[in-house]
Enzyme design. Structure first.
Site: not given
Ligand SMILES: CC(C)(COP(=O)(O)OP(=O)(O)OC[C@H]1O[C@@H](n2cnc3c(N)ncnc32)[C@H](O)[C@@H]1OP(=O)(O)O)[C@@H](O)C(=O)NCCC(=O)NCCS
Length: 160
Positions: A81, A83, A89, A91, A93, A114, A119, A126
């Site tokens: 994933i 961006v 920042r 929205g 993601g 993972e 990070n 998440y």
């Protein structure tokens, strides 16, 4: 080709569509700008040939992010994933992650991923979206001068 339009919580309109081979050069440009250890081009090419679901998000015809998810044997895994740094920042993601979850709902009980322990941005995303820590893999990722651990996270999906 499947496509859909959605709005981020900041009011940005996104167009989501499946990735095709012709998208790979600009995907690689974004991949290199967003990751210290980017995927190889062949990894994206393999995903397009495999059972992975690969979607990108565009805003005003500009590539702003993408997500790769796969499933099999009752489990699903978020593989990538990303961006674009200048669009983070806002929205995006969150929208890509929600879309990935929708792609595997009804096909798996759990969605795993993972992430590097360093990070913080991704771990925040998440956790906010319902993932919880299920383990760690020691020295899993290369760094510029060694290795770092991976956090293994999971989200409960609706039972198949
Ligand atoms: C991780 C990533 C995909 C997040 O995408 P994004 O579009 O910036 O995230 P969003 O704007 O949807 O943020 C959603 C939530 O995540 C958390 N978050 C995102 N960026 C954050 C940051 N810089 N600091 C703290 N929390 C952050 C926040 O909880 C945020 O909600 P809020 O803005 O309402 O507070 C993006 O930072 C990225 O592409 N990073 C580089 C690639 C990468 O690390 N991918 C993940 C590999 S496992």
């Amino acid at each position: 080709m499947n496509s859909l339009s959605i709005f981020t919580h900041t009011g940005l309109e996104l167009f989501l569509r499946e990735i095709t081979a012709t998208d790979i050069p600009q995907i690689m440009t974004l991949e290199r700008s967003a990751h210290t250890h980017p995927w190889r081009q062949s990894s994206f090419e393999d995903c397009l040939k495999g059972r992975q679901k690969c979607w990108l998000a565009e805003s005003k015809n500009l590539l702003v992010g993408y997500v790769v998810v796969t499933h099999g044997g009752g489990d699903a895994e978020l593989l990538n994933i990303s961006v674009a740094p200048q669009f983070q920042r806002k929205g995006i993601g969150q929208c890509l992650l929600a879309h990935a979850v929708n792609c595997v709902k009804g096909k798996a009980d759990m969605l795993f991923l993972e992430v590097r322990v360093s990070n913080r941005k991704a771990i925040e995303l998440y956790s906010k979206e319902g993932f919880f820590e299920v383990g760690q893999r020691k020295n899993y990722y290369p760094t510029v001068n060694g290795h770092e651990d991976a956090l293994l996270m999971a989200m409960q999906l609706d039972p198949i």
